[in-house]
Design a protein around this motif. Structure first.
Motif, PDB file in Angstrom:
ATOM      1  N   ASP A   1       1.082  -0.937  -0.220  1.00 36.72           N
ATOM      2  CA  ASP A   1       0.077   0.032  -0.142  1.00 36.72           C
ATOM      3  C   ASP A   1       0.525   1.072  -0.336  1.00 36.72           C
ATOM      4  O   ASP A   1       0.222   2.313  -0.375  1.00 36.72           O
ATOM      5  N   LYS A   2       1.929   1.129   1.078  1.00 31.87           N
ATOM      6  CA  LYS A   2       2.670   2.248   0.934  1.00 31.87           C
ATOM      7  C   LYS A   2       3.796   2.526  -1.040  1.00 31.87           C
ATOM      8  O   LYS A   2       4.941   3.482  -1.022  1.00 31.87           O
ATOM      9  N   ALA A   3       3.276   0.754  -1.635  1.00 32.09           N
ATOM     10  CA  ALA A   3       4.351   1.467  -2.957  1.00 32.09           C
ATOM     11  C   ALA A   3       3.859   2.085  -3.827  1.00 32.09           C
ATOM     12  O   ALA A   3       2.925   3.257  -4.069  1.00 32.09           O
ATOM     13  N   PHE A   4       4.942   3.060  -5.097  1.00 28.68           N
ATOM     14  CA  PHE A   4       4.551   4.487  -5.837  1.00 28.68           C
ATOM     15  C   PHE A   4       3.616   3.267  -7.245  1.00 28.68           C
ATOM     16  O   PHE A   4       3.448   3.786  -8.350  1.00 28.68           O
ATOM     17  N   ASP A   5       5.021   1.767  -7.143  1.00 29.88           N
ATOM     18  CA  ASP A   5       4.135   1.240  -8.476  1.00 29.88           C
ATOM     19  C   ASP A   5       4.343  -0.362  -8.126  1.00 29.88           C
ATOM     20  O   ASP A   5       4.768  -1.147  -7.013  1.00 29.88           O
ATOM     21  N   THR A   6       3.308  -1.614  -8.597  1.00 32.07           N
ATOM     22  CA  THR A   6       3.735  -2.605  -8.292  1.00 32.07           C
ATOM     23  C   THR A   6       3.313  -3.391  -9.389  1.00 32.07           C
ATOM     24  O   THR A   6       2.778  -2.762 -11.067  1.00 32.07           O
ATOM     25  N   PHE A   7       4.072  -4.976  -9.780  1.00 37.06           N
ATOM     26  CA  PHE A   7       3.510  -5.829 -10.712  1.00 37.06           C
ATOM     27  C   PHE A   7       2.719  -6.586 -10.289  1.00 37.06           C
ATOM     28  O   PHE A   7       1.855  -6.312  -8.913  1.00 37.06           O
ATOM     29  N   ASP A   8       1.865  -7.172 -11.204  1.00 37.25           N
ATOM     30  CA  ASP A   8       0.260  -7.778 -11.142  1.00 37.25           C
ATOM     31  C   ASP A   8       0.578  -9.133 -10.893  1.00 37.25           C
ATOM     32  O   ASP A   8      -0.752  -9.494 -11.354  1.00 37.25           O
ATOM     33  N   ASP A   9       1.673  -9.215 -10.250  1.00 35.66           N
ATOM     34  CA  ASP A   9       1.638 -10.813  -9.944  1.00 35.66           C
ATOM     35  C   ASP A   9       1.034 -11.110  -8.034  1.00 35.66           C
ATOM     36  O   ASP A   9       1.320 -12.002  -7.457  1.00 35.66           O
ATOM     37  N   GLY A  10       1.151 -10.092  -7.896  1.00 34.82           N
ATOM     38  CA  GLY A  10      -0.855  -9.248  -6.456  1.00 34.82           C
ATOM     39  C   GLY A  10       1.223  -9.267  -5.171  1.00 34.82           C
ATOM     40  O   GLY A  10       0.690  -8.861  -4.348  1.00 34.82           O
ATOM     41  N   THR A  11       2.470  -9.698  -5.401  1.00 39.29           N
ATOM     42  CA  THR A  11       3.269  -9.582  -4.105  1.00 39.29           C
ATOM     43  C   THR A  11       4.468  -8.841  -4.598  1.00 39.29           C
ATOM     44  O   THR A  11       5.160  -7.993  -3.441  1.00 39.29           O
ATOM     45  N   THR A  12       4.517  -8.552  -6.033  1.00 36.57           N
ATOM     46  CA  THR A  12       5.917  -6.881  -6.015  1.00 36.57           C
ATOM     47  C   THR A  12       5.431  -6.289  -6.290  1.00 36.57           C
ATOM     48  O   THR A  12       4.504  -5.604  -6.150  1.00 36.57           O
ATOM     49  N   TYR A  13       6.689  -5.148  -5.332  1.00 34.82           N
ATOM     50  CA  TYR A  13       6.173  -3.411  -6.094  1.00 34.82           C
ATOM     51  C   TYR A  13       7.294  -3.147  -4.969  1.00 34.82           C
ATOM     52  O   TYR A  13       8.403  -3.807  -5.050  1.00 34.82           O
ATOM     53  N   ILE A  14       7.658  -1.665  -5.793  1.00 35.22           N
ATOM     54  CA  ILE A  14       8.598  -1.154  -5.438  1.00 35.22           C
ATOM     55  C   ILE A  14       7.813   0.760  -4.367  1.00 35.22           C
ATOM     56  O   ILE A  14       6.910   0.881  -4.948  1.00 35.22           O
ATOM     57  N   ALA A  15       8.237   0.382  -3.789  1.00 38.04           N
ATOM     58  CA  ALA A  15       8.807   1.451  -2.512  1.00 38.04           C
ATOM     59  C   ALA A  15       9.817   2.690  -2.411  1.00 38.04           C
ATOM     60  O   ALA A  15      10.603   2.534  -2.613  1.00 38.04           O
ATOM     61  N   GLU A  16       9.580   4.195  -2.271  1.00 34.92           N
ATOM     62  CA  GLU A  16      10.229   4.793  -1.519  1.00 34.92           C
ATOM     63  C   GLU A  16      10.045   4.719  -0.038  1.00 34.92           C
ATOM     64  O   GLU A  16       9.469   5.143   0.411  1.00 34.92           O
ATOM     65  N   ILE A  17      11.544   3.838   0.885  1.00 30.75           N
ATOM     66  CA  ILE A  17      10.895   3.570   1.668  1.00 30.75           C
ATOM     67  C   ILE A  17      11.661   5.098   2.723  1.00 30.75           C
ATOM     68  O   ILE A  17      11.786   4.764   3.946  1.00 30.75           O
ATOM     69  N   LEU A  18      12.963   5.675   1.604  1.00 32.94           N
ATOM     70  CA  LEU A  18      13.111   6.518   2.817  1.00 32.94           C
ATOM     71  C   LEU A  18      13.623   7.534   1.217  1.00 32.94           C
ATOM     72  O   LEU A  18      13.565   7.183  -0.063  1.00 32.94           O
ATOM     73  N   PRO A  19      13.383   8.752   1.402  1.00 32.30           N
ATOM     74  CA  PRO A  19      13.375   9.732   0.274  1.00 32.30           C
ATOM     75  C   PRO A  19      14.909   9.576  -0.080  1.00 32.30           C
ATOM     76  O   PRO A  19      16.015  10.038   0.331  1.00 32.30           O
ATOM     77  N   GLY A  20      14.056   9.069  -1.363  1.00 31.87           N
ATOM     78  CA  GLY A  20      15.439   9.296  -3.362  1.00 31.87           C
ATOM     79  C   GLY A  20      16.512   6.683  -2.249  1.00 31.87           C
ATOM     80  O   GLY A  20      16.867   7.298  -3.163  1.00 31.87           O
TER      81      GLY A  20
END
Ligand SMILES: [Fe+2]
Ligand SMILES: [Fe+2]
Length: 465
Positions: free
Chosen positions: A134-153
């Motif tokens: 839910d904190k990701a800025f994009d997800t891949f549609d397999d249900g588990t993959t995501y990319i999130a900015e966990i700290l600025p940059g």
């Protein structure tokens, strides 16, 4: 920029609500995981992060629960919610033991295992979205993959995968489509001057040849190729768990780009550890520090407690063979020998036990004398030590990493001397050990259990330019 965050994996949380009897009187089962202490260990880990002024961020790479019991999941979810409310910033990934693949049990009034309620995979995955996807800025549609900015940059990609084996539980693999998706994000990150790190549950490369043999299918299919592709995309750090082995591996692509596979052991297994990572993107350095988990009132360190639970049975084998055949039979020899077979040959078992326990470094040094350069005076100090203690140490070393016997020690020279002599004998008999050891020679299999020639498995400073 300087980024700090923690890595935790394989919590294997087992709710105390799974006990209908008094859990305090329940003996710690002899398994890899201290299920009786998993709650205390996880709470302790969260407390360490909460008390750290430098960071609130943690990536958790799967096996959140013991075997996916419903009670364990609902409590794990509540603890993560509480952690988040206090300012914690978790990035969670669910995996194998979080779904109902295994023997899912609770403990009844009599202390017996009985089947327990579990949750289907489709329900488990979204339970943890608030703590990652839910904190990701994009997800891949397999249900588990995501990319999130966990700290600025700093971008973290939690990578899902597909299974390529028929049993659907082995040989995970990253699809070409997923790798393309990762590549597009690493390119965009580069334009923005951001740094990308990755993680998943399973290790991208095996921690050691011994694990490759005993844990066949438990690492990525074509993991090394994928690791090199990620290195070429500019990814330097890849976090995982699953093997419960503490390990750091360096993979170098043909173009000379490096990826470090940071494999952390189970938070509540042997050895019980978590890591803190400090990444300095201006200097291009990363410092990785390991925290040995500690719990009060055990009468020993938590590492010793966890070792007893996991290796206790194996460590009692040599003594029981010689002195307590009944106890040896009850562990089925530790290697699934039929109990009846053991009990019907007590004298043979005792004889073999006596022989095994009678082996000393001195005898092994004589056996392999043409295969090492030691004089008798060189191993005088260790000659009466039992070889069996070293063999048991090798099993422990597989899990804790950083094996201590460097090539200049008597232990190394004697053990490798014996291995080389055995290899010589096998070659005379035309027996190819590689056939049984996934393509590794016996030396390649044993040497990393004596000595770690790669980066330090616990604490290391790396250049990640
Ligand atoms: Fe695990
Ligand atoms: Fe696992």
């Amino acid at each position: 920029m300087i980024y700090s965050f923690y890595h935790i994996t394989d919590v294997h949380y087992f709710s105390k609500k799974n006990f209908a009897c008094d859990w305090r009187t329940f003996p710690q089962p002899s398994t890899q995981i201290c299920i009786l202490k998993s709650e205390e260990t996880f709470k302790k880990a969260l407390e360490i992060i909460e008390n750290d002024d430098e960071t609130d961020t943690v990536i958790i790479t799967g096996d959140l629960t013991n075997h996916g019991e419903e009670y364990s999941h609902t409590e794990m979810q509540a603890l993560l919610r509480e952690f988040t409310e206090k300012g914690g910033n978790p990035y969670v990934f669910t995996d194998t033991h979080d779904y109902p693949h295994f023997d899912i049990y609770s403990i009844d009034e009599k202390g017996e295992k009985i089947p327990a309620e579990h949750l289907p995979k489709e329900e488990v995955i979204p339970m943890y979205y608030p703590f990652g996807r839910d904190k990701a800025f994009d997800t891949f549609d397999d249900g588990t993959t995501y990319i999130a900015e966990i700290l600025p940059g700093l971008y973290y990609i939690a990578l899902g995968y597909e299974f390529t084996s028929e049993d659907r539980l082995h040989s995970p693999a990253f699809s070409d489509e997923l790798m393309e998706w990762v590549k597009s994000h690493t390119e965009r990150a580069k334009e923005k001057g951001a740094t990308v790190i990755c993680g998943t549950h399973w290790p991208i490369v095996a921690p050691s040849p011994a694990y490759d043999v005993i844990g066949k299918g438990n690492t990525f299919a074509e993991g090394e190729r994928r690791a090199k592709e990620l290195a070429n995309m500019g990814v330097r750090l890849f976090f995982s768990g699953h093997t419960h082995i503490q390990c750091m591996k360096e993979i170098v692509s043909e173009k000379g780009n490096k990826l470090y596979s940071v494999q952390t052991s189970s938070l509540s297994g042997f050895p019980p550890k978590m890591r803190k990572i400090t990444l300095d993107t201006d200097k291009g350095t990363v410092s990785i520090r390991t925290i040995d988990m500690e719990l009060p009132d055990l009468g020993m360190t938590f590492t010793e407690y966890a070792r007893k639970g996991f290796l206790g049975i194996i460590e009692s084998i040599p003594y029981n063979m010689e002195h307590d055949v009944e106890a040896f039979a009850n562990t089925e020899g530790g290697i699934s020998l039929p109990k009846e077979l053991i009990l019907s040959h007590p004298r043979t078992v005792m004889y073999l036990g006596r022989k095994l326990n009678g082996l000393t470094y001195g005898k092994a040094a004589k056996f392999s004398k043409k295969y090492h350069d030691l004089k008798e005076s060189d191993y005088e100090g260790v000659k009466d030590r039992k070889l069996v203690t070293l063999l048991l140490e090798l099993v422990a070393n597989l899990y804790r990493g950083n094996a201590p016997y460097s090539p200049d020690t008597a232990e190394y020279k004697i053990m490798m001397g014996c291995i080389r002599k055995i290899e010589r004998l096998l070659s005379v008999l035309h027996i190819d050990a590689k056939k049984f050891l996934s393509g590794y020679t016996l030396s390649e299999f044993v040497e990393p259990l004596l000595y770690n020639s790669g980066p330090d498995d616990d604490n290391v400073d790396l250049s990640v330019k």
